[in-house]
Design a protein around this motif. Sequence first.
Motif, PDB file in Angstrom:
ATOM      1  N   LEU A 143     -24.223   3.278   6.867  1.00  0.00           N
ATOM      2  CA  LEU A 143     -25.046   2.355   6.603  1.00  0.00           C
ATOM      3  C   LEU A 143     -24.631   0.773   7.060  1.00  0.00           C
ATOM      4  N   VAL A 144     -23.210   1.005   7.094  1.00  0.00           N
ATOM      5  CA  VAL A 144     -22.568  -0.449   7.160  1.00  0.00           C
ATOM      6  C   VAL A 144     -21.536  -0.227   8.250  1.00  0.00           C
ATOM      7  N   ARG A 145     -21.341  -1.337   8.984  1.00  0.00           N
ATOM      8  CA  ARG A 145     -20.349  -1.304  10.175  1.00  0.00           C
ATOM      9  C   ARG A 145     -19.399  -2.312  10.122  1.00  0.00           C
ATOM     10  N   SER A 146     -18.293  -2.040  10.465  1.00  0.00           N
ATOM     11  CA  SER A 146     -17.353  -3.343  10.629  1.00  0.00           C
ATOM     12  C   SER A 146     -17.480  -4.184  11.736  1.00  0.00           C
ATOM     13  N   VAL A 147     -17.352  -5.402  11.758  1.00  0.00           N
ATOM     14  CA  VAL A 147     -17.647  -6.323  12.774  1.00  0.00           C
ATOM     15  C   VAL A 147     -16.360  -7.041  13.141  1.00  0.00           C
ATOM     16  N   VAL A 148     -15.845  -7.307  14.339  1.00  0.00           N
ATOM     17  CA  VAL A 148     -14.779  -8.401  14.370  1.00  0.00           C
ATOM     18  C   VAL A 148     -15.416  -9.470  15.113  1.00  0.00           C
ATOM     19  N   ARG A 149     -14.985 -10.513  14.382  1.00  0.00           N
ATOM     20  CA  ARG A 149     -15.275 -12.024  15.122  1.00  0.00           C
ATOM     21  C   ARG A 149     -14.163 -12.472  16.048  1.00  0.00           C
ATOM     22  N   LYS A 150     -14.244 -13.000  16.944  1.00  0.00           N
ATOM     23  CA  LYS A 150     -13.254 -13.377  17.894  1.00  0.00           C
ATOM     24  C   LYS A 150     -12.542 -14.674  17.151  1.00  0.00           C
ATOM     25  N   GLY A 151     -11.445 -14.535  17.181  1.00  0.00           N
ATOM     26  CA  GLY A 151     -10.406 -15.668  16.501  1.00  0.00           C
ATOM     27  C   GLY A 151     -10.155 -15.393  15.020  1.00  0.00           C
ATOM     28  N   GLU A 152     -10.704 -14.375  14.590  1.00  0.00           N
ATOM     29  CA  GLU A 152     -10.708 -14.149  12.772  1.00  0.00           C
ATOM     30  C   GLU A 152      -9.824 -12.871  12.675  1.00  0.00           C
ATOM     31  N   ARG A 153      -9.209 -13.336  11.777  1.00  0.00           N
ATOM     32  CA  ARG A 153      -8.065 -12.011  11.262  1.00  0.00           C
ATOM     33  C   ARG A 153      -8.965 -10.948  10.280  1.00  0.00           C
ATOM     34  N   LYS A 154      -9.929 -11.577   9.351  1.00  0.00           N
ATOM     35  CA  LYS A 154     -10.792 -10.883   8.622  1.00  0.00           C
ATOM     36  C   LYS A 154     -11.500  -9.939   9.218  1.00  0.00           C
ATOM     37  N   GLU A 155     -12.004  -8.923   8.280  1.00  0.00           N
ATOM     38  CA  GLU A 155     -12.832  -8.032   8.651  1.00  0.00           C
ATOM     39  C   GLU A 155     -14.077  -8.468   8.119  1.00  0.00           C
ATOM     40  N   PHE A 156     -15.197  -8.359   9.064  1.00  0.00           N
ATOM     41  CA  PHE A 156     -16.604  -8.433   8.483  1.00  0.00           C
ATOM     42  C   PHE A 156     -17.558  -7.074   8.387  1.00  0.00           C
ATOM     43  N   PHE A 157     -18.516  -7.352   7.588  1.00  0.00           N
ATOM     44  CA  PHE A 157     -19.365  -6.105   7.538  1.00  0.00           C
ATOM     45  C   PHE A 157     -20.771  -6.613   7.766  1.00  0.00           C
ATOM     46  N   GLU A 158     -21.683  -5.932   8.288  1.00  0.00           N
ATOM     47  CA  GLU A 158     -23.041  -5.927   8.425  1.00  0.00           C
ATOM     48  C   GLU A 158     -23.536  -4.517   8.215  1.00  0.00           C
ATOM     49  N   ALA A 159     -24.921  -4.657   7.838  1.00  0.00           N
ATOM     50  CA  ALA A 159     -25.629  -3.352   7.440  1.00  0.00           C
ATOM     51  C   ALA A 159     -26.499  -3.198   8.539  1.00  0.00           C
ATOM     52  N   GLU A 160     -26.890  -1.844   8.512  1.00  0.00           N
ATOM     53  CA  GLU A 160     -27.965  -1.359   9.712  1.00  0.00           C
ATOM     54  C   GLU A 160     -29.132  -1.883   9.009  1.00  0.00           C
ATOM     55  N   LYS A 161     -30.070  -2.866   9.834  1.00  0.00           N
ATOM     56  CA  LYS A 161     -31.088  -3.433   9.105  1.00  0.00           C
ATOM     57  C   LYS A 161     -32.563  -2.864   9.666  1.00  0.00           C
ATOM     58  N   ASP A 162     -32.242  -1.780  10.702  1.00  0.00           N
ATOM     59  CA  ASP A 162     -33.591  -1.003  10.931  1.00  0.00           C
ATOM     60  C   ASP A 162     -34.033  -0.186   9.765  1.00  0.00           C
ATOM     61  N   VAL A 163     -34.939  -0.113   9.174  1.00  0.00           N
ATOM     62  CA  VAL A 163     -35.339   0.549   8.042  1.00  0.00           C
ATOM     63  C   VAL A 163     -35.365   2.095   8.421  1.00  0.00           C
ATOM     64  N   TRP A 164     -36.186   2.500   9.486  1.00  0.00           N
ATOM     65  CA  TRP A 164     -36.108   3.718   9.949  1.00  0.00           C
ATOM     66  C   TRP A 164     -34.816   4.442  10.131  1.00  0.00           C
ATOM     67  N   ARG A 165     -33.899   3.700  10.792  1.00  0.00           N
ATOM     68  CA  ARG A 165     -32.393   4.267  11.025  1.00  0.00           C
ATOM     69  C   ARG A 165     -31.947   4.396   9.710  1.00  0.00           C
ATOM     70  N   MET A 166     -31.966   3.290   8.798  1.00  0.00           N
ATOM     71  CA  MET A 166     -31.432   3.509   7.446  1.00  0.00           C
ATOM     72  C   MET A 166     -31.767   4.654   6.660  1.00  0.00           C
ATOM     73  N   PHE A 167     -33.210   4.791   6.584  1.00  0.00           N
ATOM     74  CA  PHE A 167     -33.800   5.984   6.097  1.00  0.00           C
ATOM     75  C   PHE A 167     -33.284   7.282   6.440  1.00  0.00           C
ATOM     76  N   CYS A 168     -33.181   7.536   7.961  1.00  0.00           N
ATOM     77  CA  CYS A 168     -32.656   8.733   8.377  1.00  0.00           C
ATOM     78  C   CYS A 168     -31.294   8.830   7.978  1.00  0.00           C
ATOM     79  N   ILE A 169     -30.370   8.039   8.269  1.00  0.00           N
ATOM     80  CA  ILE A 169     -29.029   7.853   7.910  1.00  0.00           C
ATOM     81  C   ILE A 169     -28.718   8.366   6.294  1.00  0.00           C
ATOM     82  N   VAL A 170     -29.613   7.898   5.516  1.00  0.00           N
ATOM     83  CA  VAL A 170     -29.573   8.305   4.002  1.00  0.00           C
ATOM     84  C   VAL A 170     -29.951   9.856   3.763  1.00  0.00           C
ATOM     85  N   ILE A 171     -31.066  10.105   4.364  1.00  0.00           N
ATOM     86  CA  ILE A 171     -31.403  11.648   4.304  1.00  0.00           C
ATOM     87  C   ILE A 171     -30.536  12.719   4.907  1.00  0.00           C
ATOM     88  N   ARG A 172     -29.852  12.129   5.950  1.00  0.00           N
ATOM     89  CA  ARG A 172     -28.885  12.816   6.605  1.00  0.00           C
ATOM     90  C   ARG A 172     -27.710  13.085   5.688  1.00  0.00           C
TER      91      ARG A 172
END
Length: 178
Positions: free
Chosen positions: A79-108
Amino acid sequence: MKIMKESKTADPLQEARDEFVSQWGAIGSAWGINRTMAQIHALLITAPAPLSTDEVMAELKISRGNAHSNLRDLVSWGLVRSVVRKGERKEFFEAEKDVWRMFCIVIRERRRRELRPALAILNDCSERTKGLKGNDALAFNKQLKALSDFLQLADRVITRISQSEQSKMVPLALKLLK
């Protein structure tokens, strides 16, 4: 002369977002999902940009360990993926925002974590008792078969839905609801 008080109106968008995050956490608890995990998910699906662990901690007022373990769980669900920002040492996170994909991930994931283990238990109990005689054993095995048949149907439906495109499934669902 009237003295006007300076109005400190809160940001309505932030208030609504805070309410959503709070209520999504409560809903998640009702669905058997850790409240904090659901709140982090809500925070990330409504965030305009990926957030760092520190930002999640600050926004939700939670510990680093709590934020880290729940972010890892959300990543493992897909449901969430790690994102690397150029020049950043920190790890960032973003969620799947497509509601259909999110629903399919949850039911699987629910199928994998809940439905499949339930089917395994039913099959095991059925195998262990299939040769037993008597009315109680027959009634027990009949009930297990009915449960197993239903869960197998649910498994097939979930598999079909999660592999389908929204554009094909929504019209079909709407026809069924008429």
